[in-house]
Design a protein around this motif. Sequence first.
Motif, PDB file in Angstrom:
ATOM      1  N   ARG A  37      -0.743   6.751   4.170  1.00 41.58           N
ATOM      2  CA  ARG A  37      -1.884   5.852   4.321  1.00 41.58           C
ATOM      3  C   ARG A  37      -2.977   6.521   5.155  1.00 41.58           C
ATOM      4  O   ARG A  37      -2.702   7.050   6.223  1.00 41.58           O
ATOM      5  CB  ARG A  37      -1.444   4.542   4.975  1.00 41.58           C
ATOM      6  CG  ARG A  37      -0.521   3.740   4.070  1.00 41.58           C
ATOM      7  CD  ARG A  37      -0.038   2.471   4.713  1.00 41.58           C
ATOM      8  NE  ARG A  37       0.963   1.825   3.864  1.00 41.58           N
ATOM      9  CZ  ARG A  37       1.778   0.861   4.270  1.00 41.58           C
ATOM     10  NH1 ARG A  37       1.700   0.410   5.511  1.00 41.58           N
ATOM     11  NH2 ARG A  37       2.667   0.341   3.440  1.00 41.58           N
ATOM     12  N   GLY A  56      -9.182   5.131   5.609  1.00 44.10           N
ATOM     13  CA  GLY A  56     -10.116   4.513   4.677  1.00 44.10           C
ATOM     14  C   GLY A  56      -9.607   3.216   4.086  1.00 44.10           C
ATOM     15  O   GLY A  56     -10.396   2.354   3.678  1.00 44.10           O
ATOM     16  N   ILE A  57      -8.286   3.045   4.064  1.00 47.26           N
ATOM     17  CA  ILE A  57      -7.694   1.827   3.504  1.00 47.26           C
ATOM     18  C   ILE A  57      -8.092   0.602   4.321  1.00 47.26           C
ATOM     19  O   ILE A  57      -8.134  -0.524   3.806  1.00 47.26           O
ATOM     20  CB  ILE A  57      -6.152   1.969   3.440  1.00 47.26           C
ATOM     21  CG1 ILE A  57      -5.563   0.934   2.492  1.00 47.26           C
ATOM     22  CG2 ILE A  57      -5.528   1.851   4.813  1.00 47.26           C
ATOM     23  CD1 ILE A  57      -4.069   1.098   2.291  1.00 47.26           C
ATOM     24  N   GLN A 111      -8.018  -8.676   2.212  1.00 44.99           N
ATOM     25  CA  GLN A 111      -7.324  -9.840   1.652  1.00 44.99           C
ATOM     26  C   GLN A 111      -5.956 -10.021   2.304  1.00 44.99           C
ATOM     27  O   GLN A 111      -5.535 -11.153   2.603  1.00 44.99           O
ATOM     28  CB  GLN A 111      -7.183  -9.701   0.133  1.00 44.99           C
ATOM     29  CG  GLN A 111      -8.498  -9.843  -0.630  1.00 44.99           C
ATOM     30  CD  GLN A 111      -9.194 -11.174  -0.345  1.00 44.99           C
ATOM     31  OE1 GLN A 111      -8.577 -12.239  -0.342  1.00 44.99           O
ATOM     32  NE2 GLN A 111     -10.503 -11.104  -0.097  1.00 44.99           N
ATOM     33  N   LEU A 144     -10.887  -0.325   5.246  1.00 48.00           N
ATOM     34  CA  LEU A 144     -12.179  -0.877   4.836  1.00 48.00           C
ATOM     35  C   LEU A 144     -12.175  -1.403   3.406  1.00 48.00           C
ATOM     36  O   LEU A 144     -13.215  -1.819   2.895  1.00 48.00           O
ATOM     37  CB  LEU A 144     -13.265   0.201   4.983  1.00 48.00           C
ATOM     38  CG  LEU A 144     -13.419   0.800   6.385  1.00 48.00           C
ATOM     39  CD1 LEU A 144     -14.451   1.923   6.379  1.00 48.00           C
ATOM     40  CD2 LEU A 144     -13.786  -0.265   7.397  1.00 48.00           C
ATOM     41  N   THR A 145     -11.020  -1.407   2.756  1.00 48.45           N
ATOM     42  CA  THR A 145     -10.952  -1.842   1.362  1.00 48.45           C
ATOM     43  C   THR A 145     -10.837  -3.370   1.269  1.00 48.45           C
ATOM     44  O   THR A 145     -10.377  -4.040   2.199  1.00 48.45           O
ATOM     45  CB  THR A 145      -9.753  -1.217   0.640  1.00 48.45           C
ATOM     46  OG1 THR A 145      -8.533  -1.666   1.269  1.00 48.45           O
ATOM     47  CG2 THR A 145      -9.811   0.314   0.698  1.00 48.45           C
ATOM     48  N   ASP A 146     -11.247  -3.901   0.126  1.00 47.15           N
ATOM     49  CA  ASP A 146     -11.135  -5.343  -0.111  1.00 47.15           C
ATOM     50  C   ASP A 146      -9.673  -5.785  -0.104  1.00 47.15           C
ATOM     51  O   ASP A 146      -9.337  -6.870   0.394  1.00 47.15           O
ATOM     52  CB  ASP A 146     -11.775  -5.717  -1.446  1.00 47.15           C
ATOM     53  CG  ASP A 146     -13.293  -5.614  -1.402  1.00 47.15           C
ATOM     54  OD1 ASP A 146     -13.860  -5.669  -0.291  1.00 47.15           O
ATOM     55  OD2 ASP A 146     -13.909  -5.479  -2.473  1.00 47.15           O
ATOM     56  N   ALA A 147      -8.805  -4.942  -0.661  1.00 46.76           N
ATOM     57  CA  ALA A 147      -7.383  -5.295  -0.720  1.00 46.76           C
ATOM     58  C   ALA A 147      -6.801  -5.442   0.682  1.00 46.76           C
ATOM     59  O   ALA A 147      -6.026  -6.377   0.958  1.00 46.76           O
ATOM     60  CB  ALA A 147      -6.612  -4.231  -1.503  1.00 46.76           C
ATOM     61  N   PHE A 148      -7.185  -4.533   1.587  1.00 48.20           N
ATOM     62  CA  PHE A 148      -6.690  -4.614   2.969  1.00 48.20           C
ATOM     63  C   PHE A 148      -7.203  -5.887   3.630  1.00 48.20           C
ATOM     64  O   PHE A 148      -6.449  -6.590   4.323  1.00 48.20           O
ATOM     65  CB  PHE A 148      -7.138  -3.376   3.753  1.00 48.20           C
ATOM     66  CG  PHE A 148      -6.463  -3.220   5.090  1.00 48.20           C
ATOM     67  CD1 PHE A 148      -5.330  -2.430   5.222  1.00 48.20           C
ATOM     68  CD2 PHE A 148      -6.950  -3.868   6.216  1.00 48.20           C
ATOM     69  CE1 PHE A 148      -4.699  -2.286   6.449  1.00 48.20           C
ATOM     70  CE2 PHE A 148      -6.319  -3.734   7.442  1.00 48.20           C
ATOM     71  CZ  PHE A 148      -5.191  -2.939   7.562  1.00 48.20           C
ATOM     72  N   PHE A 171       0.827  -1.209   0.000  1.00 45.12           N
ATOM     73  CA  PHE A 171       0.000   0.000   0.000  1.00 45.12           C
ATOM     74  C   PHE A 171       0.860   1.258   0.000  1.00 45.12           C
ATOM     75  O   PHE A 171       1.802   1.363   0.794  1.00 45.12           O
ATOM     76  CB  PHE A 171      -0.938   0.001   1.208  1.00 45.12           C
ATOM     77  CG  PHE A 171      -1.887  -1.155   1.228  1.00 45.12           C
ATOM     78  CD1 PHE A 171      -2.785  -1.345   0.188  1.00 45.12           C
ATOM     79  CD2 PHE A 171      -1.877  -2.072   2.272  1.00 45.12           C
ATOM     80  CE1 PHE A 171      -3.664  -2.419   0.192  1.00 45.12           C
ATOM     81  CE2 PHE A 171      -2.744  -3.150   2.288  1.00 45.12           C
ATOM     82  CZ  PHE A 171      -3.643  -3.327   1.238  1.00 45.12           C
TER      83      PHE A 171
END
Length: 244
Positions: free
Chosen positions: A220, A223-224, A232, A226-230, A216
């Motif tokens: 930072r 909001g990161i 995962q 709550l992301t799908d990438a985080f 990432f």
Amino acid sequence: MNHLEIAHVGKSFGETNVLHDISFSVKEGEFVALLGPSGSGKSTLFRIIGGISWPSQGTVNLNGDDITGKRGSISYTPQSSSLMPWRTILDNVLLGQEIAGKRDVERALQMIERAGLKGFEKSYPHELSGGMQQRASFIRSILSPQPLILLDEPFSALDEFTRLDMQKWLLSIWSEYKRSILFVTHNIEEAIFLADRIIVLSARPATVKKEFIIPFPRPREEGILLTDAFLQWKKRIYQEMREQ
């Protein structure tokens, strides 16, 4: 070049083997998180790196110099804020400089203001909240002359929202001063949010189980989280820690 090298460190207490053949490095300006289950020996390893304890095997090197068992080479902040109750906040944050033989009051006052503690310079630790005490403790580390800062679960006693605020504050200060940081935690989200690289320790006896480079970009924002990438990444590291 501020480069920490942990080489084949082991530690036993009698018949109990706590750390086994641990090797990793922290590069200049890098933020590395040390992640492991409770009781895996993370704090024991930190005390060895900080020169407070001797390893049973292995060495700790900083910039090519063997600092195994030597105190004062690294700024070490334990889980509690470790502020001295009889010293004011200003005198507490200046402690590391005083030990090194200097006292830059102007810069300390600037950092206190930057930490949102302006007006508390002459206050004592018991007059501050837990989060404020941790800010003062970290300012002391930043002002100390040592090139590497060890932070041992400094936010573990804080509530979730205060903890997130402290994480964001820590990142803002680190991005400005770019000191090398080794941060121990058992909180996966915290490790991903803060670190460039995560070193996962196994259960006791602790070994280096896996290293992850966190992709990432910086800076930072919360909001990161709550992301799908985080999510995962959180699942991936969680699974790695579960497979003991």
